[in-house]
Design a protein around this motif. Structure first.
Motif, PDB file in Angstrom:
ATOM      1  N   TYR A 120     -27.818 -44.875 -49.066  1.00 26.22           N
ATOM      2  CA  TYR A 120     -28.638 -44.544 -50.232  1.00 26.22           C
ATOM      3  C   TYR A 120     -30.130 -44.744 -49.997  1.00 26.22           C
ATOM      4  N   ILE A 121     -30.463 -45.459 -48.928  1.00 23.60           N
ATOM      5  CA  ILE A 121     -31.863 -45.773 -48.683  1.00 23.60           C
ATOM      6  C   ILE A 121     -32.521 -44.663 -47.873  1.00 23.60           C
ATOM      7  N   ALA A 122     -33.815 -44.469 -48.074  1.00 22.65           N
ATOM      8  CA  ALA A 122     -34.589 -43.515 -47.292  1.00 22.65           C
ATOM      9  C   ALA A 122     -35.487 -44.292 -46.345  1.00 22.65           C
ATOM     10  N   PRO A 123     -35.120 -44.401 -45.054  1.00 21.54           N
ATOM     11  CA  PRO A 123     -35.925 -45.190 -44.109  1.00 21.54           C
ATOM     12  C   PRO A 123     -36.997 -44.355 -43.423  1.00 21.54           C
ATOM     13  N   PHE A 124     -38.013 -45.036 -42.941  1.00 26.82           N
ATOM     14  CA  PHE A 124     -39.074 -44.395 -42.157  1.00 26.82           C
ATOM     15  C   PHE A 124     -38.570 -44.262 -40.717  1.00 26.82           C
ATOM     16  N   LEU A 125     -38.138 -43.033 -40.360  1.00 26.46           N
ATOM     17  CA  LEU A 125     -37.659 -42.757 -39.013  1.00 26.46           C
ATOM     18  C   LEU A 125     -38.633 -41.834 -38.270  1.00 26.46           C
ATOM     19  N   HIS A 126     -38.831 -40.635 -38.809  1.00 23.67           N
ATOM     20  CA  HIS A 126     -39.772 -39.676 -38.217  1.00 23.67           C
ATOM     21  C   HIS A 126     -40.945 -39.405 -39.157  1.00 23.67           C
ATOM     22  N   THR A 127     -40.615 -39.182 -40.423  1.00 27.33           N
ATOM     23  CA  THR A 127     -41.625 -38.884 -41.437  1.00 27.33           C
ATOM     24  C   THR A 127     -41.714 -40.039 -42.418  1.00 27.33           C
ATOM     25  N   PHE A 128     -42.939 -40.464 -42.686  1.00 22.34           N
ATOM     26  CA  PHE A 128     -43.123 -41.571 -43.626  1.00 22.34           C
ATOM     27  C   PHE A 128     -42.629 -41.136 -45.011  1.00 22.34           C
ATOM     28  N   PRO A 129     -41.756 -41.930 -45.648  1.00 19.64           N
ATOM     29  CA  PRO A 129     -41.178 -41.509 -46.930  1.00 19.64           C
ATOM     30  C   PRO A 129     -42.216 -41.451 -48.042  1.00 19.64           C
ATOM     31  N   ASP A 130     -41.954 -40.610 -49.029  1.00 21.02           N
ATOM     32  CA  ASP A 130     -42.824 -40.505 -50.200  1.00 21.02           C
ATOM     33  C   ASP A 130     -42.524 -41.688 -51.117  1.00 21.02           C
ATOM     34  N   TRP A 131     -43.138 -42.822 -50.793  1.00 18.14           N
ATOM     35  CA  TRP A 131     -42.790 -44.076 -51.444  1.00 18.14           C
ATOM     36  C   TRP A 131     -43.081 -44.075 -52.941  1.00 18.14           C
ATOM     37  N   ARG A 132     -43.944 -43.181 -53.398  1.00 20.09           N
ATOM     38  CA  ARG A 132     -44.248 -43.130 -54.833  1.00 20.09           C
ATOM     39  C   ARG A 132     -43.054 -42.626 -55.657  1.00 20.09           C
ATOM     40  N   GLN A 133     -42.075 -42.041 -54.990  1.00 21.65           N
ATOM     41  CA  GLN A 133     -40.866 -41.601 -55.677  1.00 21.65           C
ATOM     42  C   GLN A 133     -39.810 -42.703 -55.740  1.00 21.65           C
ATOM     43  N   ALA A 134     -40.087 -43.821 -55.096  1.00 19.72           N
ATOM     44  CA  ALA A 134     -39.130 -44.939 -55.080  1.00 19.72           C
ATOM     45  C   ALA A 134     -39.377 -45.877 -56.251  1.00 19.72           C
ATOM     46  N   GLU A 135     -38.442 -46.769 -56.461  1.00 16.21           N
ATOM     47  CA  GLU A 135     -38.604 -47.869 -57.414  1.00 16.21           C
ATOM     48  C   GLU A 135     -38.703 -49.202 -56.680  1.00 16.21           C
ATOM     49  N   VAL A 136     -37.946 -49.327 -55.596  1.00 15.22           N
ATOM     50  CA  VAL A 136     -37.958 -50.527 -54.761  1.00 15.22           C
ATOM     51  C   VAL A 136     -38.286 -50.099 -53.337  1.00 15.22           C
ATOM     52  N   VAL A 137     -39.189 -50.827 -52.668  1.00 14.43           N
ATOM     53  CA  VAL A 137     -39.518 -50.522 -51.277  1.00 14.43           C
ATOM     54  C   VAL A 137     -39.323 -51.764 -50.415  1.00 14.43           C
ATOM     55  N   LEU A 138     -38.760 -51.558 -49.234  1.00 13.41           N
ATOM     56  CA  LEU A 138     -38.600 -52.633 -48.258  1.00 13.41           C
ATOM     57  C   LEU A 138     -39.736 -52.567 -47.255  1.00 13.41           C
ATOM     58  N   ILE A 139     -40.258 -53.734 -46.887  1.00 11.74           N
ATOM     59  CA  ILE A 139     -41.350 -53.817 -45.925  1.00 11.74           C
ATOM     60  C   ILE A 139     -41.018 -54.928 -44.930  1.00 11.74           C
ATOM     61  N   GLY A 140     -40.924 -54.583 -43.660  1.00  9.81           N
ATOM     62  CA  GLY A 140     -40.677 -55.580 -42.629  1.00  9.81           C
ATOM     63  C   GLY A 140     -41.976 -56.198 -42.141  1.00  9.81           C
ATOM     64  N   LEU A 141     -41.941 -57.495 -41.851  1.00 13.01           N
ATOM     65  CA  LEU A 141     -43.140 -58.216 -41.420  1.00 13.01           C
ATOM     66  C   LEU A 141     -42.853 -58.958 -40.106  1.00 13.01           C
ATOM     67  N   PRO A 142     -42.960 -58.278 -38.969  1.00 16.68           N
ATOM     68  CA  PRO A 142     -42.715 -58.945 -37.681  1.00 16.68           C
ATOM     69  C   PRO A 142     -43.962 -59.691 -37.186  1.00 16.68           C
ATOM     70  N   GLU A 143     -44.452 -60.608 -37.976  1.00 13.75           N
ATOM     71  CA  GLU A 143     -45.681 -61.351 -37.683  1.00 13.75           C
ATOM     72  C   GLU A 143     -45.369 -62.839 -37.712  1.00 13.75           C
ATOM     73  N   TYR A 144     -45.538 -63.497 -36.544  1.00 17.85           N
ATOM     74  CA  TYR A 144     -45.199 -64.916 -36.439  1.00 17.85           C
ATOM     75  C   TYR A 144     -46.324 -65.740 -35.821  1.00 17.85           C
ATOM     76  N   ARG A 145     -47.530 -65.180 -35.716  1.00 13.38           N
ATOM     77  CA  ARG A 145     -48.614 -65.950 -35.102  1.00 13.38           C
ATOM     78  C   ARG A 145     -48.994 -67.165 -35.929  1.00 13.38           C
ATOM     79  N   GLY A 146     -48.641 -67.181 -37.203  1.00 11.36           N
ATOM     80  CA  GLY A 146     -48.931 -68.340 -38.031  1.00 11.36           C
ATOM     81  C   GLY A 146     -47.835 -69.381 -38.021  1.00 11.36           C
ATOM     82  N   ALA A 147     -46.789 -69.153 -37.218  1.00 10.92           N
ATOM     83  CA  ALA A 147     -45.637 -70.060 -37.196  1.00 10.92           C
ATOM     84  C   ALA A 147     -45.843 -71.194 -36.200  1.00 10.92           C
ATOM     85  N   HIS A 148     -45.047 -72.235 -36.345  1.00 10.36           N
ATOM     86  CA  HIS A 148     -44.959 -73.275 -35.334  1.00 10.36           C
ATOM     87  C   HIS A 148     -44.230 -72.685 -34.118  1.00 10.36           C
ATOM     88  N   SER A 149     -44.718 -72.920 -32.923  1.00 12.93           N
ATOM     89  CA  SER A 149     -44.119 -72.421 -31.680  1.00 12.93           C
ATOM     90  C   SER A 149     -43.918 -70.909 -31.696  1.00 12.93           C
TER      91      SER A 149
END
Length: 382
Positions: free
Chosen positions: A27-56
């Motif tokens: 049921y989800i529309a993921p960003f694979l080739h074309t960025f989805p028209d997120w304004r047509q969504a109600e809920v959006v998932l956003i991944g955050l692969p950022e750990y420079r602020g973490a311990h170790s």
């Protein structure tokens, strides 16, 4: 602004071909080739692969958001329309501060458009970037953090993951109206810090208080505009994929219950699920726990009432009088959900009354002639 410049697409072999059309992935529309028209969504998932602020941070696997997705996409779709889109992973900035500012721009744009972002993965200091997204939305906000300890250390040698709360509370301009911290463990928390925050009329609830009175915590979550959940608040048995694994904490079921409350909150406009460290998660148990938490938040979103007209027939109105005070305290109860609200008048007469979430116990306290502590806390912040 074109949001697509901030994101990288997801690998098609992992997320392009759902095995079950009735699953979340179907049921989800993921960003694979074309960025989805997120304004047509109600809920959006956003991944955050950022750990420079973490311990170790050198030992971190940056696949955390994708591993959570793999588990989430396998779950069965819940009720409702589920207009859900996955924007992929946020590209980290040149510096950690740049990432905060990128996240700020994304949150500001998505929230301003009336969409509900769920942030997956990354270290807990990204809460600061999430918070910055509200700076120019021209409103005072309520913030709820769920964590095993207060990340408010002032030592410059401490990683941002352990000090970001200090920056959040001291941020200028100040647009923070209420702050609540849930599930801290006393033996991990400095008592002087607790005393200082209580003097500022912030709400602090130990892990024992949360577990014993889970229903009383629901009104606390219901007054949040943004919520940040660190996986360290969950016990090791249910979430071993964390740096500071602890045998004590919330169960996975309790974490999901809190996310269900969050999703149902009509006021909540962003949710961050932070602190997942896949290098400690050999059997993907933590990824499954976090994915299920996200599932409950989405399901709760589709159970929102979407009406807070307290003068409508959806609400019952109760007035409680006090023998030594000519004023009455007003309460409102939703006929369908049986949730309660309480009206708080500004005793200084400088601003309009506020109607805040409360519990049935607050009403009983007032009916017995006592002023609920929740009323006192809000009055002190007005």
């Amino acid at each position: 602004m074109n949001l697509s410049i901030f994101f990288e697409p997801l690998p098609e072999d992992a997320f392009g071909y759902p095995e079950d059309v009735k699953s979340v992935g179907g049921y989800i529309a993921p960003f694979l080739h074309t960025f989805p028209d997120w304004r047509q969504a109600e809920v959006v998932l956003i991944g955050l692969p950022e750990y420079r602020g973490a311990h170790s941070p050198a030992d971190v696997s940056y696949q955390g958001p994708n591993l959570i997705r793999e588990q989430l996409y396998k779950l069965k779709k819940g009720t409702g329309s589920w207009l859900l889109m996955d924007l992929g992973n946020l590209l980290p900035g040149i510096s950690l501060e740049d990432t905060y500012l990128r996240l700020k721009e994304v949150i500001e744009m998505v929230v301003d458009a009336g969409k509900f972002p769920i942030l997956l993965g990354g270290s807990h200091d990204l809460t600061y970037g999430q918070f910055l997204g509200y700076e120019y939305l021209h409103k005072k906000i309520g913030v709820v953090l769920i964590d095993s300890q207060l990340d408010i250390q002032e030592n410059p040698d401490v990683a941002p993951e352990g000090s970001h709360l200090h920056r959040l509370l001291l941020h200028e301009p100040n647009y923070l109206f209420s702050f609540s911290h849930l599930a801290h463990q006393s033996y991990l928390t400095d008592n002087d810090t607790l005393i200082a925050l209580e003097k500022l009329h912030f709400d602090l609830f130990r892990i024992g208080q949360v577990r014993q009175q889970l229903k009383e915590i629901e009104p606390v979550i219901r007054q949040a505009d943004m919520l940040s959940f660190d996986v360290s608040a969950i016990r090791h048995q249910d979430a071993p994929g964390q740096r500071q694994a602890n045998p004590f904490g919330l169960t996975g079921e309790e974490a999901c219950q809190l996310c269900w409350y969050a999703g149902q909150n009509d006021q909540l406009s962003s949710l961050g699920l932070y602190g997942y460290r896949p290098e400690f998660d050999q059997r993907s148990l933590t990824a499954m726990t976090v994915a299920t938490m996200a599932w409950y938040a989405i399901e709760g979103f589709y159970h929102r009432q979407r009406t807070l007209d307290f003068q409508s027939n959806h609400f019952l109105r109760f007035a409680v009088g006090f023998h030594d005070n000519p004023h009455k305290m007003l309460f409102y109860k939703n006929r369908h959900t049986e949730k309660w609200w309480m009206e708080v008048e500004d005793l200084a007469g400088e601003r309009p009354s506020l109607i805040i979430p409360c519990s049935y116990q607050d009403y009983l306290t007032a009916a017995d002639g006592d002023v609920p502590s929740r009323w006192i806390q809000v009055q002190a912040r007005m």
